[in-house]
Design a protein around this motif. Structure first.
Motif, mmCIF file in Angstrom:
data_model
loop_
_atom_site.group_PDB
_atom_site.id
_atom_site.type_symbol
_atom_site.label_atom_id
_atom_site.label_comp_id
_atom_site.label_asym_id
_atom_site.label_seq_id
_atom_site.Cartn_x
_atom_site.Cartn_y
_atom_site.Cartn_z
ATOM 1 N N ALA A 15 0.848 -1.196 0.000
ATOM 2 C CA ALA A 15 0.000 0.000 0.000
ATOM 3 C C ALA A 15 0.883 1.245 0.000
ATOM 4 O O ALA A 15 1.636 1.471 0.947
ATOM 5 C CB ALA A 15 -0.903 -0.015 1.229
ATOM 6 N N ASP A 17 0.751 4.286 0.895
ATOM 7 C CA ASP A 17 0.028 5.290 1.690
ATOM 8 C C ASP A 17 0.958 6.441 2.045
ATOM 9 O O ASP A 17 1.337 6.613 3.204
ATOM 10 C CB ASP A 17 -0.539 4.637 2.963
ATOM 11 C CG ASP A 17 -1.597 3.612 2.646
ATOM 12 O OD1 ASP A 17 -2.326 3.804 1.654
ATOM 13 O OD2 ASP A 17 -1.695 2.617 3.377
ATOM 14 N N LYS A 39 -0.742 -0.894 -4.251
ATOM 15 C CA LYS A 39 -2.085 -0.330 -4.068
ATOM 16 C C LYS A 39 -1.976 1.189 -3.940
ATOM 17 O O LYS A 39 -1.223 1.689 -3.094
ATOM 18 C CB LYS A 39 -2.761 -0.897 -2.812
ATOM 19 C CG LYS A 39 -4.151 -0.305 -2.586
ATOM 20 C CD LYS A 39 -4.891 -1.014 -1.473
ATOM 21 C CE LYS A 39 -4.678 -0.426 -0.103
ATOM 22 N NZ LYS A 39 -5.351 0.882 0.118
ATOM 23 N N THR A 121 -14.389 -1.482 7.707
ATOM 24 C CA THR A 121 -14.064 -2.041 9.025
ATOM 25 C C THR A 121 -14.142 -1.002 10.137
ATOM 26 O O THR A 121 -14.077 -1.345 11.310
ATOM 27 C CB THR A 121 -12.678 -2.722 9.032
ATOM 28 O OG1 THR A 121 -11.771 -1.863 8.373
ATOM 29 C CG2 THR A 121 -12.718 -4.058 8.351
ATOM 30 N N PRO A 179 -6.280 -6.657 4.038
ATOM 31 C CA PRO A 179 -5.343 -5.842 4.813
ATOM 32 C C PRO A 179 -5.310 -6.349 6.259
ATOM 33 O O PRO A 179 -5.792 -7.448 6.544
ATOM 34 C CB PRO A 179 -5.942 -4.443 4.713
ATOM 35 C CG PRO A 179 -7.402 -4.650 4.536
ATOM 36 C CD PRO A 179 -7.606 -6.033 3.925
ATOM 37 N N ARG A 182 0.159 -8.334 9.749
ATOM 38 C CA ARG A 182 1.364 -7.973 10.499
ATOM 39 C C ARG A 182 2.229 -9.205 10.689
ATOM 40 O O ARG A 182 1.774 -10.204 11.268
ATOM 41 C CB ARG A 182 1.005 -7.412 11.892
ATOM 42 C CG ARG A 182 0.360 -6.028 11.884
ATOM 43 C CD ARG A 182 1.334 -4.971 11.398
ATOM 44 N NE ARG A 182 0.765 -3.627 11.327
ATOM 45 C CZ ARG A 182 0.116 -3.118 10.274
ATOM 46 N NH1 ARG A 182 -0.064 -3.845 9.189
ATOM 47 N NH2 ARG A 182 -0.313 -1.875 10.291
ATOM 48 N N GLN A 191 -4.253 -1.020 13.654
ATOM 49 C CA GLN A 191 -5.056 -2.175 13.241
ATOM 50 C C GLN A 191 -5.452 -2.959 14.487
ATOM 51 O O GLN A 191 -4.622 -3.221 15.347
ATOM 52 C CB GLN A 191 -4.252 -3.095 12.298
ATOM 53 C CG GLN A 191 -3.857 -2.445 10.984
ATOM 54 C CD GLN A 191 -5.004 -2.384 9.984
ATOM 55 O OE1 GLN A 191 -6.152 -2.679 10.309
ATOM 56 N NE2 GLN A 191 -4.684 -1.970 8.770
ATOM 57 N N VAL A 209 -2.676 -7.117 1.487
ATOM 58 C CA VAL A 209 -2.329 -5.699 1.349
ATOM 59 C C VAL A 209 -1.530 -5.303 2.584
ATOM 60 O O VAL A 209 -2.031 -5.406 3.705
ATOM 61 C CB VAL A 209 -3.591 -4.818 1.256
ATOM 62 C CG1 VAL A 209 -3.214 -3.342 1.260
ATOM 63 C CG2 VAL A 209 -4.388 -5.155 0.000
ATOM 64 N N VAL A 210 -0.296 -4.872 2.378
ATOM 65 C CA VAL A 210 0.572 -4.540 3.509
ATOM 66 C C VAL A 210 1.118 -3.131 3.321
ATOM 67 O O VAL A 210 1.687 -2.828 2.262
ATOM 68 C CB VAL A 210 1.747 -5.541 3.621
ATOM 69 C CG1 VAL A 210 2.608 -5.216 4.840
ATOM 70 C CG2 VAL A 210 1.240 -6.979 3.702
ATOM 71 N N GLY A 211 0.924 -2.298 4.344
ATOM 72 C CA GLY A 211 1.451 -0.940 4.290
ATOM 73 C C GLY A 211 2.659 -0.794 5.188
ATOM 74 O O GLY A 211 3.789 -1.149 4.817
ATOM 75 N N ARG A 212 2.412 -0.276 6.401
ATOM 76 C CA ARG A 212 3.516 0.115 7.278
ATOM 77 C C ARG A 212 4.567 -0.938 7.587
ATOM 78 O O ARG A 212 5.747 -0.587 7.721
ATOM 79 C CB ARG A 212 2.934 0.723 8.556
ATOM 80 C CG ARG A 212 2.338 2.109 8.293
ATOM 81 C CD ARG A 212 1.340 2.536 9.324
ATOM 82 N NE ARG A 212 0.128 1.739 9.248
ATOM 83 C CZ ARG A 212 -0.952 1.956 9.997
ATOM 84 N NH1 ARG A 212 -0.960 2.940 10.876
ATOM 85 N NH2 ARG A 212 -2.019 1.191 9.859
ATOM 86 N N PRO A 213 4.203 -2.229 7.713
ATOM 87 C CA PRO A 213 5.284 -3.197 7.983
ATOM 88 C C PRO A 213 6.367 -3.179 6.895
ATOM 89 O O PRO A 213 7.516 -3.549 7.159
ATOM 90 C CB PRO A 213 4.545 -4.543 8.008
ATOM 91 C CG PRO A 213 3.167 -4.186 8.470
ATOM 92 C CD PRO A 213 2.880 -2.856 7.787
#
Ligand code: C5P
Length: 236
Positions: A15, A17, A39, A121, A179, A182, A191, A209-213
Motif C-alpha cells: 500500500a 500510503d 495499491k 471495518t 489488509p 502484520r 489495526q 495488502v501490507v502498508g507500514r510493515p
C-alpha cells in the motif's frame, strides 16, 4: 523455488500510503524488483498519483486502484472503463448490487478485476443502525459477499480475520484480498484485528495488502522479501 517466489511475490500488494508522488517513487525505487504489486488509494491518486499508476503499469508492475467507487450505474460503468484503460489489475467499488453490476459491465473485455468492499471495518453494528440499516455487520458482510458473486465481480476486500469464514461461504468463486496483516512480532499500529502473512494465506487469502510493515521498515526491501518468503512457505 523461483517460480514459487514469483507466485508469492504477486500475492503481496504494498500500500503506497504516502502523501506525495515523490515519496511514492522513492519507496518504489528502494523496493525495486522485490515488489511487483502496488495499491494506490484516494490520498495519492488525488495528489497526482494517476500518472504514477500509468508509469507503474508501463514498467511492468501491477496496480490496485483503491478508489471505492459508488455512484449511479452509468457513471460507475464509465469510470470503471476508464480505469480498465489505464491497465490496472484491481479496482474497488462499494458492494452495492447496482454498483457492482455496473462495474462488472464497465470492465467487460479488459483484464481489470473488480473487488467489492463489503462493510468498512470502521463500522460496527451501532454505526450501521445509525445509517439506517437493519442488519448487523456480520449479516451485511455475508449478504454482500453473495451479492458480489451474483453481480459477476471478481472478489472482495475484507479483514484478514474474516477470510476463513468468507472462504467457506463463497468457495473458490471470489478472490479474497486482505489488509490488517502484520508479520509476527511487528507493531500493530492502529489495526485492531491483525493476522500474520502465513496465517492469512492458510485461511484462504489470495492477496495480502501490507502498508507500514514494509513502508515504515528500516529496510523496506528486506521486510517485503521476508513477507514474500512467509507467503511462499504458507502456500507450499
Ligand atoms: O499500514 P497497514 O498495513 O495497516 O495498511 C493497510 C492498508 O489497507 C491501508 O492502505 C488501509 O487503508 C487499507 N485497508 C485497511 N482496512 C480495511 C480496508 C483497507 O487497513 N478494512
Amino acid at each position: 523455488m523461483s517460480d514459487r517466489i514469483d507466485t508469492a511475490r504477486d500475492k503481496l500488494i504494498v500500500a503506497l500510503d504516502v502523501s506525495s508522488v515523490a515519496q511514492a517513487e522513492a519507496l518504489i525505487a528502494r523496493l525495486g524488483d522485490t515488489v511487483s504489486f502496488y495499491k494506490l488509494g484516494m490520498e495519492i491518486i488525488y495528489g497526482g498519483g494517476l500518472e504514477l499508476a500509468r508509469r507503474l503499469v508501463s514498467s511492468g508492475k501491477k496496480v490496485f486502484l483503491d478508489l471505492k467507487l459508488h455512484d449511479i450505474p452509468t457513471t460507475v460503468e464509465r469510470a470503471t472503463a476508464q480505469v480498465a484503460s489505464i491497465g490496472a489489475t484491481f479496482l474497488t467499488v462499494h458492494a452495492y448490487p447496482q454498483t457492482m453490476a455496473a462495474a462488472a459491465a464497465g470492465r467487460a473485455g479488459s483484464s481489470l478485476k473488480i473487488l467489492g468492499v463489503t462493510v468498512m471495518t470502521s463500522y460496527d453494528n451501532a454505526d450501521l443502525a445509525a445509517a439506517g440499516y437493519i442488519s448487523g455487520v456480520k449479516e451485511m458482510v455475508e449478504r454482500r459477499a453473495l451479492q458480489a458473486r451474483d453481480a459477476g465481480i471478481d472478489g472482495l476486500i475484507l479483514s484478514a480475520a474474516e477470510v476463513a469464514s468468507l472462504r467457506k461461504l463463497v468457495g473458490s468463486d471470489l478472490l479474497l484480498v486482505t489488509p490488517g496483516i502484520r508479520p509476527a512480532g511487528s507493531n500493530a499500529d492502529d489495526q485492531k484485528r491483525i493476522v500474520t502473512p502465513g496465517d492469512a494465506i492458510r485461511a484462504g487469502a489470495d492477496h495480502l495488502v501490507v502498508g507500514r510493515p514494509v513502508t515504515a521498515a528500516a529496510d523496506p526491501r528486506a521486510a517485503a522479501a521476508a513477507i514474500i518468503d512467509e507467503i511462499a512457505q504458507a502456500s507450499a
